[in-house]
Scaffold this motif. Structure first.
Motif, PDB file in Angstrom:
ATOM      1  N   ILE A 238       0.860  -1.191   0.000  1.00  0.00           N
ATOM      2  CA  ILE A 238       0.000   0.000   0.000  1.00  0.00           C
ATOM      3  C   ILE A 238       0.894   1.239   0.000  1.00  0.00           C
ATOM      4  CG2 ILE A 238      -1.752   1.296   1.262  1.00  0.00           C
ATOM      5  CD1 ILE A 238      -2.880  -1.229   0.198  1.00  0.00           C
ATOM      6  N   ILE A 239       0.685   2.131  -0.967  1.00  0.00           N
ATOM      7  CA  ILE A 239       1.531   3.326  -1.046  1.00  0.00           C
ATOM      8  C   ILE A 239       0.831   4.581  -0.527  1.00  0.00           C
ATOM      9  CG2 ILE A 239       2.857   2.413  -2.978  1.00  0.00           C
ATOM     10  CD1 ILE A 239       1.229   4.181  -4.842  1.00  0.00           C
ATOM     11  N   GLY A 240      -0.456   4.476  -0.144  1.00  0.00           N
ATOM     12  CA  GLY A 240      -1.131   5.619   0.464  1.00  0.00           C
ATOM     13  C   GLY A 240      -2.237   6.202  -0.395  1.00  0.00           C
ATOM     14  N   ARG A 241      -2.632   7.437  -0.049  1.00  0.00           N
ATOM     15  CA  ARG A 241      -3.734   8.135  -0.722  1.00  0.00           C
ATOM     16  C   ARG A 241      -3.181   9.228  -1.637  1.00  0.00           C
ATOM     17  NH1 ARG A 241      -6.954  10.286   4.278  1.00  0.00           N
ATOM     18  NH2 ARG A 241      -8.074  11.407   2.633  1.00  0.00           N
ATOM     19  N   PRO A 242      -3.727   9.369  -2.833  1.00  0.00           N
ATOM     20  CA  PRO A 242      -3.234  10.402  -3.757  1.00  0.00           C
ATOM     21  C   PRO A 242      -3.785  11.785  -3.399  1.00  0.00           C
ATOM     22  CG  PRO A 242      -5.021   9.181  -4.769  1.00  0.00           C
ATOM     23  CD  PRO A 242      -4.778   8.532  -3.445  1.00  0.00           C
ATOM     24  N   TRP A 243      -3.154  12.805  -3.970  1.00  0.00           N
ATOM     25  CA  TRP A 243      -3.587  14.194  -3.842  1.00  0.00           C
ATOM     26  C   TRP A 243      -4.115  14.674  -5.195  1.00  0.00           C
ATOM     27  CZ3 TRP A 243      -3.815  17.445   0.372  1.00  0.00           C
ATOM     28  CH2 TRP A 243      -3.215  16.990   1.546  1.00  0.00           C
ATOM     29  N   LEU A 244      -5.146  15.495  -5.128  1.00  0.00           N
ATOM     30  CA  LEU A 244      -5.756  16.063  -6.333  1.00  0.00           C
ATOM     31  C   LEU A 244      -5.700  17.580  -6.271  1.00  0.00           C
ATOM     32  CD1 LEU A 244      -7.581  16.042  -8.909  1.00  0.00           C
ATOM     33  CD2 LEU A 244      -9.538  15.959  -7.350  1.00  0.00           C
ATOM     34  N   SER A 245      -5.205  18.210  -7.335  1.00  0.00           N
ATOM     35  CA  SER A 245      -5.271  19.656  -7.520  1.00  0.00           C
ATOM     36  C   SER A 245      -6.181  19.928  -8.708  1.00  0.00           C
ATOM     37  CB  SER A 245      -3.877  20.242  -7.776  1.00  0.00           C
ATOM     38  OG  SER A 245      -3.005  19.952  -6.711  1.00  0.00           O
ATOM     39  N   VAL A 246      -7.093  20.893  -8.562  1.00  0.00           N
ATOM     40  CA  VAL A 246      -8.100  21.098  -9.597  1.00  0.00           C
ATOM     41  C   VAL A 246      -8.456  22.575  -9.713  1.00  0.00           C
ATOM     42  CG1 VAL A 246      -9.982  20.668  -7.974  1.00  0.00           C
ATOM     43  CG2 VAL A 246     -10.372  20.334 -10.413  1.00  0.00           C
ATOM     44  N   ILE A 247      -8.733  23.023 -10.960  1.00  0.00           N
ATOM     45  CA  ILE A 247      -9.231  24.367 -11.253  1.00  0.00           C
ATOM     46  C   ILE A 247     -10.611  24.233 -11.886  1.00  0.00           C
ATOM     47  CG2 ILE A 247      -8.935  26.425 -12.683  1.00  0.00           C
ATOM     48  CD1 ILE A 247      -5.997  26.211 -12.390  1.00  0.00           C
ATOM     49  N   MET A 248     -11.584  24.982 -11.347  1.00  0.00           N
ATOM     50  CA  MET A 248     -12.948  24.913 -11.836  1.00  0.00           C
ATOM     51  C   MET A 248     -13.426  26.289 -12.277  1.00  0.00           C
ATOM     52  SD  MET A 248     -16.417  23.945  -9.735  1.00  0.00           S
ATOM     53  CE  MET A 248     -16.373  25.543  -8.918  1.00  0.00           C
ATOM     54  N   ASP A 249     -14.092  26.337 -13.429  1.00  0.00           N
ATOM     55  CA  ASP A 249     -14.739  27.570 -13.892  1.00  0.00           C
ATOM     56  C   ASP A 249     -16.045  27.736 -13.124  1.00  0.00           C
ATOM     57  OD1 ASP A 249     -15.415  29.836 -15.610  1.00  0.00           O
ATOM     58  OD2 ASP A 249     -16.906  28.465 -16.449  1.00  0.00           O
ATOM     59  N   LEU A 250     -16.213  28.885 -12.481  1.00  0.00           N
ATOM     60  CA  LEU A 250     -17.357  29.080 -11.595  1.00  0.00           C
ATOM     61  C   LEU A 250     -18.664  29.209 -12.365  1.00  0.00           C
ATOM     62  CD1 LEU A 250     -17.380  29.201  -8.531  1.00  0.00           C
ATOM     63  CD2 LEU A 250     -17.540  31.674  -8.671  1.00  0.00           C
ATOM     64  N   HIS A 251     -18.629  29.746 -13.558  1.00  0.00           N
ATOM     65  CA  HIS A 251     -19.865  30.005 -14.299  1.00  0.00           C
ATOM     66  C   HIS A 251     -20.485  28.716 -14.843  1.00  0.00           C
ATOM     67  CE1 HIS A 251     -22.701  32.531 -16.492  1.00  0.00           C
ATOM     68  NE2 HIS A 251     -22.501  31.776 -17.561  1.00  0.00           N
ATOM     69  N   THR A 252     -19.669  27.817 -15.338  1.00  0.00           N
ATOM     70  CA  THR A 252     -20.185  26.588 -15.956  1.00  0.00           C
ATOM     71  C   THR A 252     -19.887  25.336 -15.139  1.00  0.00           C
ATOM     72  OG1 THR A 252     -18.140  26.289 -17.227  1.00  0.00           O
ATOM     73  CG2 THR A 252     -19.883  27.611 -18.239  1.00  0.00           C
ATOM     74  N   ARG A 253     -19.107  25.458 -14.059  1.00  0.00           N
ATOM     75  CA  ARG A 253     -18.684  24.335 -13.211  1.00  0.00           C
ATOM     76  C   ARG A 253     -17.820  23.340 -13.978  1.00  0.00           C
ATOM     77  NH1 ARG A 253     -21.275  27.596 -10.492  1.00  0.00           N
ATOM     78  NH2 ARG A 253     -22.409  27.103  -8.565  1.00  0.00           N
ATOM     79  N   VAL A 254     -17.208  23.769 -15.066  1.00  0.00           N
ATOM     80  CA  VAL A 254     -16.321  22.919 -15.847  1.00  0.00           C
ATOM     81  C   VAL A 254     -14.965  22.810 -15.156  1.00  0.00           C
ATOM     82  CG1 VAL A 254     -14.878  23.018 -17.919  1.00  0.00           C
ATOM     83  CG2 VAL A 254     -17.349  23.064 -18.128  1.00  0.00           C
ATOM     84  N   ILE A 255     -14.377  21.621 -15.174  1.00  0.00           N
ATOM     85  CA  ILE A 255     -13.014  21.419 -14.666  1.00  0.00           C
ATOM     86  C   ILE A 255     -12.045  21.778 -15.774  1.00  0.00           C
ATOM     87  CG2 ILE A 255     -11.364  19.728 -13.794  1.00  0.00           C
ATOM     88  CD1 ILE A 255     -13.673  18.210 -12.562  1.00  0.00           C
ATOM     89  N   LEU A 256     -11.356  22.906 -15.614  1.00  0.00           N
ATOM     90  CA  LEU A 256     -10.424  23.378 -16.643  1.00  0.00           C
ATOM     91  C   LEU A 256      -9.125  22.593 -16.637  1.00  0.00           C
ATOM     92  CD1 LEU A 256     -10.950  27.217 -16.176  1.00  0.00           C
ATOM     93  CD2 LEU A 256     -11.849  25.801 -18.021  1.00  0.00           C
ATOM     94  N   GLY A 257      -8.675  22.175 -15.473  1.00  0.00           N
ATOM     95  CA  GLY A 257      -7.416  21.441 -15.382  1.00  0.00           C
ATOM     96  C   GLY A 257      -7.288  20.766 -14.034  1.00  0.00           C
ATOM     97  N   TYR A 258      -6.467  19.720 -13.970  1.00  0.00           N
ATOM     98  CA  TYR A 258      -6.246  19.013 -12.703  1.00  0.00           C
ATOM     99  C   TYR A 258      -4.885  18.327 -12.759  1.00  0.00           C
ATOM    100  CZ  TYR A 258      -7.477  14.753 -15.268  1.00  0.00           C
ATOM    101  OH  TYR A 258      -7.505  13.727 -16.175  1.00  0.00           O
ATOM    102  N   TYR A 259      -4.419  17.901 -11.592  1.00  0.00           N
ATOM    103  CA  TYR A 259      -3.135  17.195 -11.503  1.00  0.00           C
ATOM    104  C   TYR A 259      -3.220  16.229 -10.333  1.00  0.00           C
ATOM    105  CZ  TYR A 259       1.902  16.324 -11.494  1.00  0.00           C
ATOM    106  OH  TYR A 259       3.143  15.730 -11.563  1.00  0.00           O
ATOM    107  N   LEU A 260      -2.733  15.004 -10.528  1.00  0.00           N
ATOM    108  CA  LEU A 260      -2.741  13.964  -9.505  1.00  0.00           C
ATOM    109  C   LEU A 260      -1.312  13.616  -9.111  1.00  0.00           C
ATOM    110  CD1 LEU A 260      -5.483  11.666 -11.052  1.00  0.00           C
ATOM    111  CD2 LEU A 260      -5.684  12.889  -8.887  1.00  0.00           C
ATOM    112  N   THR A 261      -1.097  13.420  -7.819  1.00  0.00           N
ATOM    113  CA  THR A 261       0.218  13.067  -7.308  1.00  0.00           C
ATOM    114  C   THR A 261       0.054  12.264  -6.031  1.00  0.00           C
ATOM    115  OG1 THR A 261       2.330  13.925  -6.459  1.00  0.00           O
ATOM    116  CG2 THR A 261       0.373  15.263  -6.078  1.00  0.00           C
TER     117      THR A 261
END
Length: 604
Positions: A238-261
């Motif tokens: 078991i290596i643990g739990r990942p981290w998520l970084s995310v950018i969301m557009d407030l008007h449409t709730r679209v996820i513009l970008g994300y990164y997992l580590t």
């Protein structure tokens, strides 16, 4: 209701508009016209009087109603001028002051009901607690009600102790609780849960995040995913739990970008998330783990809202944002609700998707219960990246509760209804891509540049080889090349050798962290280890034998030399010396051999 000036209860309504009523507290039935019925005036006095006569009619209530009726007749005669104050007071058997007080309570609108006295005894909800006891309760509350363990019972115990010390009768737990509940609830909540939690509960939030079009406002945040992952090289680890970084557009709730580590958020997480958000995903600069390449969401937000984490405050990140006319805004300390939209997005991902994966940890231990997260864990980091990319596609096609449509439809509709059909595209995508790549400083040696256990070389490095350290940028998704700054220009330098096969930087970091490879030079053969001990013993024995032989030889030479020097019992130097006999003439007659020999002083 008030019928013909008398407080009454409506029993029935006739077909012709007649209303059947009964006097309140009596069984007298009468029929009145609907025009003669009025609602009870809702003043504070009338409400209080109404409360006094509520309930079942008792002997005491009946007596009070009759007395009130008699007094109301006298007061009406006084108000009409038929009686003087003295006459009215004498008729009621009251003093003038008592009559005036009674008249003040009387309401011509309600009639006798305003003169009904309340039931004897304490009112509902009242407490028979003296001021001294109340002070003790307040002091114990201020001193002992704080922290997560704060409770009414603990304060009550402290009150009992204080009352015993002062010889007073302790109040009940219910009385103590009633008094504490009567205190400022915001202060009580803050004493138990802290300032931050209290602000989240009670702080006013009149404003709303209003947007008129896409990319007007975006939010960015990190979170730790509620899922345990396994190692790529060994699924039993078991290596643990990942981290998520995310950018969301407030008007449409679209996820513009994300990164997992798999590691704590850093400037790399921020740079990669922002770069992915701003560039079209089909340019090849940012790779998607999903097989589907349908990701048409990108652009430059006018405002980017973030919290106060160190990676968001990095001068490198801030300078890059301002270069592309993005206004960074950081959340005020303690104002967590300012990031509510993206936190709800993250919560939706967890509760509606991640919590159904094998190995989820859920949001807390209560939700997890007896579920064995480690035992059920199945996905690796690479597999989770692929799954998450697909889940983002599912999210974009799902109707959002606040939007009333899916984020995808909201995005397309917003751009179809404006003059600008597509978001603004970067003039130089390569420059933007490089601006948001992680960088480090490295020396240029004769064999090139070494980074992350890889070696990179190009003939363009020859002119700066061994002269200085240079800025090196690398792509976390493709480590087969690096970008080296030479004379203020970035030059692509390919990889020439590697100690591992991973292309992704995150996979490389996971392997380095959890796959501790055996270092070169490690002896793994037991026979070889035993042979090393045998060889070491052989060398030591050889050294000891040689040393002993040298000592024996030296001893023989020393003995022969000593024997030669001590021939005839006299040192050879003395034997060989020539001393005249005249110098040693001694008169033996003057020598007294009976005396004890005396040592001569060396200074004589």
């Amino acid at each position: 209701m008030v019928a013909n000036g008398v407080l009454s209860i409506v029993r029935d309504i006739g077909k012709k508009g007649d209303v059947i009523v009964s006097d309140y507290g009596c069984e007298t039935i009468s029929v009145v016209d609907v025009a003669h019925i009025q609602p009870i005036p809702q003043s504070s006095d009338s409400l209080e009087s109404h409360k006094k006569i509520e309930g079942i009619l008792t002997e005491h209530n009946a007596t009070q109603i009759i007395l009130a009726g008699e007094r109301s007749v006298v007061i009406e005669l006084y108000l009409g001028g038929s009686l003087s104050v003295k006459q009215a007071a004498d008729m009621l058997g009251l003093k003038k002051t008592a009559f005036y007080a009674l008249k003040k309570k009387y309401s011509p609108e309600l009639g006798p009901v305003t003169l009904i006295k309340g039931n004897p005894g304490p009112h509902k909800g009242s407490m028979r607690v003296t001021e001294e006891i109340r002070t003790i309760i307040t002091d114990c509350y201020n001193e002992h009600y704080h922290g997560r363990s704060a409770s009414y019972s603990n304060v009550w115990k402290q009150v009992q102790s204080e009352c015993f010390a002062k010889g007073l009768t302790s109040p009940s737990r219910a009385s103590v609780k009633k008094i504490i509940v009567g205190f400022d609830q915001k202060n009580t909540y803050r004493k138990k849960h802290g300032v931050d939690s209290s602000n989240q509960m009670f702080q006013p939030r009149p404003g709303i995040a209003h947007t008129d079009y896409p990319l007007q406002v975006a939010q960015m945040d990190h979170t730790r995913v509620d899922l345990l992952l396994r190692a790529e090289h060994d699924r039993t680890i078991i290596i643990g739990r990942p981290w998520l970084s995310v950018i969301m557009d407030l008007h449409t709730r679209v996820i513009l970008g994300y990164y997992l580590t798999m590691f704590s958020p850093s400037i790399i997480s921020v740079q990669q998330t922002m770069g992915m958000a701003m560039l079209p995903k089909n340019t090849g600069y940012f790779q998607l783990a999903s097989e589907s390449c349908h990701y048409p969401y990108f652009g430059f937000p006018e405002r980017l809202l973030m919290d106060n984490a160190a990676e968001f405050r990095s001068p490198i990140v801030e300078a890059a944002m301002r270069k592309y006319k993005i206004k960074p805004e950081w959340r005020k300390p303690g104002k967590k609700h300012m990031g509510g939209h993206i936190e709800r997005l993250i919560g939706t991902f967890m509760t509606s998707a991640v919590h159904f994966l094998p190995g989820t940890t859920f949001s807390n231990t209560q939700q997890r219960g007896d579920y064995d997260s480690e035992k059920q864990s199945a996905l690796t980091f690479k597999e989770f990246c692929t799954w998450f990319a697909g889940q983002v596609l599912v999210y974009h096609g799902t109707v959002h509760a606040e939007l009333g449509s899916s984020p995808k439809d909201a995005w397309e509709k917003a751009f179809d209804s404006t003059e600008i059909q597509l978001p603004e595209v970067a003039i130089n995508p390569r420059a933007l891509y490089l601006d948001f790549l992680p960088e480090t400083i490295k020396p240029v040696r004769n064999n090139g540049i070494t980074l992350n256990k890889r070696r990179y070389y190009s003939s363009q490095l020859n002119r700066i080889q061994g002269r200085a350290r240079v800025v090196v940028k690398f792509d976390p998704f493709d480590m087969t090349i690096v970008w080296v700054s030479i004379d203020s220009e970035y030059v692509k330098v390919p990889q020439v050798s590697s100690e591992q096969d991973y292309i992704s930087y995150e996979e490389y970091r996971c392997d380095r962290q959890h796959n501790k490879k055996i270092p070169s030079g490690t002896i793994t053969d037991e026979d070889a280890l035993r042979q090393m001990r045998t060889n070491n013993a052989l060398v030591k024995n050889s050294q000891r034998s040689t040393r002993n032989a040298k000592i024996a030889s030296n001893q023989l030479e020393a003995n022969a030399h000593h024997a030669e020097q001590r021939k005839h019992g006299i040192p050879k130097a003395v034997w060989d010396a020539h001393i005249p006999s005249d110098d040693f003439v001694v008169d033996e007659s003057e020598v007294n051999f009976s005396l004890t020999p005396r040592l001569f002083d060396q200074n004589d």
